[in-house]
Design an enzyme around this catalytic site. Structure first.
Site, PDB file in Angstrom:
ATOM      1  N   LYS A   1       0.852  -1.190   0.000  1.00 37.21           N
ATOM      2  CA  LYS A   1       0.000   0.000   0.000  1.00 37.21           C
ATOM      3  C   LYS A   1       0.889   1.243   0.000  1.00 37.21           C
ATOM      4  O   LYS A   1       1.927   1.266   0.687  1.00 37.21           O
ATOM      5  CB  LYS A   1      -0.878  -0.041   1.257  1.00 37.21           C
ATOM      6  CG  LYS A   1      -1.943   1.040   1.348  1.00 37.21           C
ATOM      7  CD  LYS A   1      -2.788   0.819   2.607  1.00 37.21           C
ATOM      8  CE  LYS A   1      -3.920   1.816   2.751  1.00 37.21           C
ATOM      9  NZ  LYS A   1      -4.747   1.558   3.949  1.00 37.21           N
TER      10      LYS A   1
ATOM     11  N   SER B   1      -9.598   1.498   2.947  1.00 38.11           N
ATOM     12  CA  SER B   1      -8.757   2.273   2.078  1.00 38.11           C
ATOM     13  C   SER B   1      -7.685   1.483   1.332  1.00 38.11           C
ATOM     14  O   SER B   1      -7.105   2.008   0.387  1.00 38.11           O
ATOM     15  CB  SER B   1      -8.074   3.372   2.899  1.00 38.11           C
ATOM     16  OG  SER B   1      -7.245   2.802   3.883  1.00 38.11           O
TER      17      SER B   1
ATOM     18  N   SER C   1      -9.686  -0.923   7.155  1.00 43.30           N
ATOM     19  CA  SER C   1      -9.144  -0.732   5.803  1.00 43.30           C
ATOM     20  C   SER C   1      -8.407  -1.907   5.187  1.00 43.30           C
ATOM     21  O   SER C   1      -8.039  -1.849   4.024  1.00 43.30           O
ATOM     22  CB  SER C   1      -8.223   0.481   5.783  1.00 43.30           C
ATOM     23  OG  SER C   1      -9.001   1.649   5.654  1.00 43.30           O
TER      24      SER C   1
HETATM   25  N1  GLN Z   1     -13.002   3.736   6.473  1.00 44.16           N
HETATM   26  C1  GLN Z   1     -12.458   4.150   7.729  1.00 44.16           C
HETATM   27  C2  GLN Z   1     -12.082   5.609   7.656  1.00 44.16           C
HETATM   28  O1  GLN Z   1     -12.356   6.193   6.673  1.00 44.16           O
HETATM   29  C3  GLN Z   1     -11.273   3.304   8.091  1.00 44.16           C
HETATM   30  C4  GLN Z   1     -10.056   3.666   7.347  1.00 44.16           C
HETATM   31  C5  GLN Z   1      -8.883   2.830   7.695  1.00 44.16           C
HETATM   32  O2  GLN Z   1      -8.993   1.776   8.311  1.00 44.16           O
HETATM   33  N2  GLN Z   1      -7.718   3.324   7.333  1.00 44.16           N
HETATM   34  O3  GLN Z   1     -11.513   6.172   8.542  1.00 44.16           O
END
Ligand code: GLN
Length: 494
Positions: free
Chosen positions: A77, A152, A176
């Site tokens: 990532k 994400s 994410s």
């Molecule tokens: N979707 C969640 C957020 O927007 C989690 C994101 C993540 O785990 N990095 O914060």
């Protein structure tokens, strides 16, 4: 059939059935077929990969290469620092940033022999659940390119699902890794907080962020995790003690395992009928395999989402203060230093990041600190207590990973709340600092993957993967579908 799992490739390589160069070529050929539609990568390092693969083959031929991931192409990532390779966190503000060092997880991955394919797309600074918040355009779900891959870590999930990497690392702050794994038909694991060093992971919310694997199988996930975890003097929050081996309980089945079904997670009413039906079918199958199914309760969990959306933005508002036009990335000149900073941030950050920084700054401001941030921390404590109580009566807890399967691009971009609820079931484990994994268990009526979440107490990775492996075997889910060259990509975009 060419190998498609990390361990499948590793065994084939050791057995002499393939070379690392062939594995790299397989990945790059697949990328040339699908990347234009899927866009899993922000940087695909074809030359570096082929060269590293040739070196891996040489090492193996001369009796070296003992690492468990020797010669296997793995994707990262793009919020993990890679020496000399652009690292953007999906943000314009970091475009062109080439870190002078590797993140600890990357150092360890390389030490285990893995080859880096490149850097995968993500929601800007890992804020989002669809990868649509990337400053560099969205990633599409290889199962259906009209749909999001989740986020994400959507690029990491799409790369593995599409066969453009054998496995990948993602990061999980509120879901994410697990949510994109669920939406892309993969295994995705968030380890215990502190298990994997955060050194070199571009910080979003430091008390929640964890790096973890996205793979085709539970075994792959355990192996990849154990390659990168362990204490790190460069991260004061890394767990200092010995970690249990993640694969320590694989193959033991479900006999006698107490499996708690959480009845009061907030958002259960939003679960799609197909997701609910698959989940229930799997719980019944686990019971037939010898698991003892018990009712579990996490009374404070319905408040987890609200607490998360105070704590995560509060921490992000502090962490993102370093992007000021002076030290990294984008600088937009202004008449004064202050104007330069404010212009750089206004141009460099996308709307979701701005929203989070504003929310976080507000929640921490004098006079409101106790009412918002303080209150959220209390909820966090209650959730930890709920988990502790629940684990007195069971070994693992289970739930759907995500209330829905992959949704169409654009579906939730106008309404932040609808995007935020994607993570209702994954956030509690982050707040508690516990490990959790998503395992694919089937397809819905639109032929989109459904994920099943297994949660465990801190350092409970062995029992978590034990249960996950049993679920994987019961599901018999073919994670290869979109990877199979004969499958082709579905959806309107070509
Ligand atoms: N979707 C969640 C957020 O927007 C989690 C994101 C993540 O785990 N990095 O914060």
């Amino acid at each position: 059939m060419a190998p498609f799992t990390v361990m499948g490739a590793a065994r084939a390589l050791r057995g002499g059935a393939v070379t690392s160069v062939q594995l790299a070529e397989q990945v790059l050929k697949r990328a040339s077929m699908v990347e234009a539609q899927v866009h899993a990568y922000l940087t695909l390092d074809s030359d570096g990969l082929l060269q590293a693969a040739a070196e891996a083959d040489e090492a193996l031929a001369s009796g070296g290469g003992r690492g468990p991931l020797h010669g296997i192409p793995i994707a990262l990532k793009d919020n993990m620092a890679t020496r000399g390779m652009e690292t953007t966190a999906g943000s314009k503000i970091l475009a062109g940033y080439h870190p002078p060092y590797d993140a600890t997880a990357v150092v360890r991955l390389r030490r285990a022999g893995a080859l880096v394919t490149g850097k995968t797309n993500l929601d800007e600074f890992a804020m989002g659940s669809s990868t649509e918040n990337s400053a560099f355009g969205p990633t599409r779900n290889p199962w259906n390119t009209d749909r999001v891959p989740g986020g994400s870590s959507g690029g990491s999930a799409a790369a593995v699902a599409a066969g453009t990497a054998f496995g990948a690392l993602g990061s999980d702050t509120g879901g994410s890794i697990r949510q994109p794994a669920s939406l892309c038909g993969l295994v995705g694991a968030k380890p215990t907080y502190g298990a994997v060093s955060r050194y070199g992971l571009i910080a979003f919310a430091s008390s929640l962020d964890q790096i973890g694997p996205l793979t085709h199988t539970v075994e792959d996930a355990a192996v990849l995790l154990d390659a990168v975890n362990g204490p790190d003097p460069l991260d004061a929050t890394s767990y200092p003690g010995d970690l249990p081996r993640s694969d320590g309980r694989l193959g033991r089945g479900l006999e006698g395992m107490r499996v708690g079904v959480v009845s009061d997670l907030g958002g259960l009413e939003a679960v799609e009928p197909d997701v609910d039906a698959s989940f229930r079918k799997m719980v019944a199958a686990m019971e037939r395999e010898g698991a003892r199914i018990v009712d579990a309760s996490l009374p404070a969990a319905p408040h987890a989402l609200s607490a998360y959306y105070l704590i995560a933005p509060a921490e992000c508002s502090a962490n993102l203060a370093r992007f000021d036009g002076v030290r990294y990335g984008l600088r937009v000149d202004g008449a004064t230093t202050e104007e330069m900073m404010s212009r750089s941030r206004a141009e460099g950050f996308g709307p979701e990041v701005v929203r989070r920084v504003l929310m976080g700054t507000f929640a921490l401001s004098a006079g409101y600190h106790e009412a918002f941030y303080g209150q959220a921390q209390k909820v966090r404590t209650l959730i930890r207590r709920d988990f502790a109580r629940a684990y007195e009566g069971c070994d693992v807890l289970v739930s759907p990973t995500s209330p829905t399967t992959a949704f169409p691009l654009g579906d939730r971009t106008e309404d932040p709340m609808s995007m935020y609820v994607s993570d209702v079931f994954t956030i509690p484990s982050n707040l508690a600092g516990h490990p959790a994994v998503s395992v694919p268990i089937g397809l819905d009526r639109r032929e989109l993957p459904i994920g099943f979440q297994v949660m465990a107490p801190a350092l409970g990775e062995p029992v978590m993967f034990q249960a996950a492996e049993a679920v994987e075997a019961l599901a018999g889910f073919d994670t290869r579908a979109p990877y199979d060259p004969g499958f082709g990509l579905r959806g309107g975009v070509r």
